[in-house]
Design an enzyme around this catalytic site. Sequence first.
Site, PDB file in Angstrom:
ATOM      1  CG  HIS A  35       9.856   3.895   7.106  1.00 43.10           C
ATOM      2  ND1 HIS A  35      10.230   5.062   7.730  1.00 43.10           N
ATOM      3  CD2 HIS A  35      10.217   4.003   5.807  1.00 43.10           C
ATOM      4  CE1 HIS A  35      10.805   5.868   6.829  1.00 43.10           C
ATOM      5  NE2 HIS A  35      10.806   5.241   5.664  1.00 43.10           N
TER       6      HIS A  35
ATOM      7  CG  ASP B  88       7.163   5.899   2.919  1.00 42.61           C
ATOM      8  OD1 ASP B  88       5.988   6.259   3.044  1.00 42.61           O
ATOM      9  OD2 ASP B  88       8.042   6.604   2.381  1.00 42.61           O
TER      10      ASP B  88
END
Length: 371
Positions: free
Chosen positions: A265, A102
């Site tokens: 992430h 992400d």
Amino acid sequence: MLTRISAAALIHLDGVDPVLEAVLLAIAVLLPVIVGWVPNTAHRQTVSSITDLAATFFKPLLGRARVQSQGLSLETSHTTIYIGGGGIYDCVLNGKIALTFDDGPFIYTTHILDILKSYNVKATFFMAGNNNGKGAIDDPATIYPAIIQRMYQEGHQLASHTWTHENLDTLTSSQRKDQMYRNEMALVNILGVFPTYMRPPYSACSTNGCQNDLGDLGYHITYFDVDTDDYENDSPLLIQNAKNNFDRAITGKPSQNNDFLVIGHDIHQQTAYNLTTYMLDTLLAAGYQAVTVGECLGDPSGNWYRTPSPVPPAPPATPPATSSTPPPQQTSLVTSPDATCGGNDKFTCIGSRFVDLRQSIVEPAAKPHLE
């Protein structure tokens, strides 16, 4: 083919006798009451319905459980992939682990792509368009367009994480849609397509308004069932915590009847230079395959993206209205200096202090006819 699901929430255990299914669902309802225990998932998902609880207990034992939420669904040979609604939390194909990243792209994303390429595996990137002060992803003066093009060309799945990483539950409908539209436009500028999958920032899309808006826009709302918590452990001293989170999720879970959807992430250095390689080594050693979200759901890559609709041509301009009254005729008459006007004398009383004598003549009234 897109079909509309009419039931608000239904559970189907494929290949299970209806009577046995009813018994299992009853057990799923009563078990938390009896033992005071609710399964704790790594993604911190709250088990908010009987159907979620039943799927949590019996999916590993009885084949594929399909939880249906009200809204549009995409039927594939493997499962039903929902548009809008409560979202997707896990894969459906055994032996698959979908690694997702992400908040990028960022300066560490290229290194993650290098690792994935060296392992010959694919992942999914949920991209935010303009967050963390990085600038717009379609700005040609930045490194991001080239990174995104590389992701796409190397077969990774690209998905949306909104434009500026806002909490969608706190926005108005128009603000939510603006967050999606802006990311769509940026990706179209780079690739010519935009995605059908998205992940809400902060995993926040619990309101009907949010879920309906994303459904109206045709998005598969995607969450996860393994949270590495890498964003809270981005240092050499802490990253082992993220590794432990991953290990706890898959250790002792045979690949023959398990699958996982993992969140990380790509904006964190330790994720790029430490955690990603560790996860790949661990899952491959356990007999799993690293795939995209679409692949772990059995969704062909042709369904991952769409092209923008062509803009209809502007209607032709309406010509100005025309009058049926002919324009006044130009005259060469000269304004009368002495009250002579009309006839062939080339003088006019119009515009002078004199009156056109012809216009002042009054015809005598007709005399009545007497019988």
